[in-house]
Scaffold this motif. Structure first.
Motif, short mmCIF file in Angstrom:
data_model
loop_
_atom_site.label_atom_id
_atom_site.label_comp_id
_atom_site.label_asym_id
_atom_site.label_seq_id
_atom_site.Cartn_x
_atom_site.Cartn_y
_atom_site.Cartn_z
N TYR A 180 6.36 -2.69 4.25
CA TYR A 180 6.55 -1.25 4.44
C TYR A 180 5.36 -0.52 3.83
O TYR A 180 4.59 -1.09 3.06
N LEU A 181 5.21 0.74 4.21
CA LEU A 181 4.09 1.53 3.71
C LEU A 181 4.45 3.00 3.65
O LEU A 181 5.44 3.42 4.24
N CYS A 182 3.64 3.73 2.93
CA CYS A 182 3.75 5.19 2.89
C CYS A 182 2.80 5.71 3.96
O CYS A 182 1.58 5.50 3.87
N GLY A 183 3.35 6.38 4.98
CA GLY A 183 2.55 6.86 6.10
C GLY A 183 1.28 7.60 5.72
O GLY A 183 0.19 7.27 6.16
N PRO A 184 1.38 8.63 4.84
CA PRO A 184 0.17 9.38 4.53
C PRO A 184 -0.75 8.71 3.51
O PRO A 184 -1.88 9.15 3.35
N HIS A 185 -0.30 7.64 2.85
CA HIS A 185 -1.11 7.11 1.74
C HIS A 185 -1.41 5.61 1.80
O HIS A 185 -1.97 5.06 0.86
N TRP A 186 -1.07 4.95 2.87
CA TRP A 186 -1.28 3.50 2.87
C TRP A 186 -2.74 3.13 3.04
O TRP A 186 -3.20 2.17 2.43
N GLU A 187 -3.47 3.87 3.84
CA GLU A 187 -4.85 3.48 4.12
C GLU A 187 -5.80 3.79 2.97
O GLU A 187 -6.52 2.93 2.50
N VAL A 188 -5.76 5.01 2.49
CA VAL A 188 -6.70 5.44 1.45
C VAL A 188 -6.24 4.98 0.06
O VAL A 188 -7.05 4.55 -0.75
N GLN A 189 -4.93 5.03 -0.20
CA GLN A 189 -4.42 4.70 -1.52
C GLN A 189 -3.83 3.29 -1.61
O GLN A 189 -3.38 2.88 -2.67
N ASN A 190 -3.78 2.57 -0.50
CA ASN A 190 -3.22 1.22 -0.46
C ASN A 190 -1.76 1.21 -0.90
O ASN A 190 -1.31 0.32 -1.64
N MET A 191 -1.00 2.21 -0.47
CA MET A 191 0.40 2.33 -0.85
C MET A 191 1.25 1.53 0.12
O MET A 191 1.75 2.03 1.12
N ILE A 192 1.38 0.22 -0.20
CA ILE A 192 2.05 -0.75 0.66
C ILE A 192 2.99 -1.59 -0.21
O ILE A 192 2.69 -1.86 -1.36
N GLY A 193 4.12 -1.98 0.36
CA GLY A 193 5.05 -2.84 -0.36
C GLY A 193 5.66 -3.88 0.54
O GLY A 193 5.40 -3.91 1.74
N ARG A 194 6.50 -4.73 -0.05
CA ARG A 194 7.17 -5.77 0.72
C ARG A 194 8.57 -6.01 0.16
O ARG A 194 8.75 -6.12 -1.04
N VAL A 195 9.51 -6.11 1.09
CA VAL A 195 10.87 -6.51 0.76
C VAL A 195 11.05 -7.89 1.38
O VAL A 195 10.88 -8.04 2.60
N THR A 196 11.39 -8.86 0.57
CA THR A 196 11.72 -10.19 1.10
C THR A 196 13.23 -10.29 1.12
O THR A 196 13.89 -10.16 0.08
N VAL A 197 13.77 -10.46 2.32
CA VAL A 197 15.22 -10.47 2.50
C VAL A 197 15.66 -11.92 2.65
O VAL A 197 15.15 -12.65 3.48
N VAL A 198 16.63 -12.32 1.81
CA VAL A 198 17.12 -13.69 1.82
C VAL A 198 18.55 -13.73 2.32
O VAL A 198 19.32 -12.78 2.10
N PRO A 199 18.92 -14.82 3.04
CA PRO A 199 20.29 -14.93 3.56
C PRO A 199 21.33 -14.97 2.45
O PRO A 199 21.10 -15.27 1.34
#
Length: 139
Positions: A120-139
């Motif tokens: 997932y990312l923050c639309g206005p800030h992912w490119e310039v600020q590298n505002m990116i995350g990850r959710v790992t979903v387990v069964p």
């Protein structure tokens, strides 16, 4: 360039990279500690005590924590604890549109129903600020 000079330069760059990575981790850790304090200030309780959701704060162009692991069916609540910046959330490959922007104290929720890593990312800030995350979903 002599062999000694090349070896010295390689060793220096290795040490410099390790020190930089450590300093960056300390900075993110400090930012996330500040984010939690802001969350408590705004919500009146620690983020871990939010009922029925897993909280990720948005602060100083960071997701805190940026990587989480949750079971299928978990609702993640992203809470903006910044004072003057709005953020959004786009769960890539979910088929859902980017959320509206939220301001201080506002939140966005998404329930994860499919197992696997989901970025997932923050639309206005992912490119310039590298505002990116990850959710790992387990069964």
């Amino acid at each position: 360039m002599t062999l000694f000079t090349r070896l010295f330069a390689a060793a220096f760059l290795t040490v410099f990279a390790a020190v930089s990575a450590s300093a960056e981790a300390d900075t993110v850790s400090d930012i996330c500690s500040e984010a939690e304090a802001r969350y408590v200030e705004l919500m009146g309780h620690p983020s871990a005590e939010a009922a029925g959701v897993t909280v990720v704060t948005m602060y100083k162009y960071n997701f805190c924590p940026a990587r989480i692991t949750v079971p299928v069916g978990t609702t993640v609540r992203w809470v903006n604890v910044d004072k003057r910046t709005s953020h959004s959330v786009l769960v890539k490959n979910s088929g859902e549109p980017e959320s509206d922007r939220v301001f201080a104290g506002e939140n966005i929720e998404f329930t994860f129903m499919l197992p696997g890593p989901q970025d997932y990312l923050c639309g206005p800030h992912w490119e310039v600020q590298n505002m990116i995350g990850r959710v790992t979903v387990v069964p």
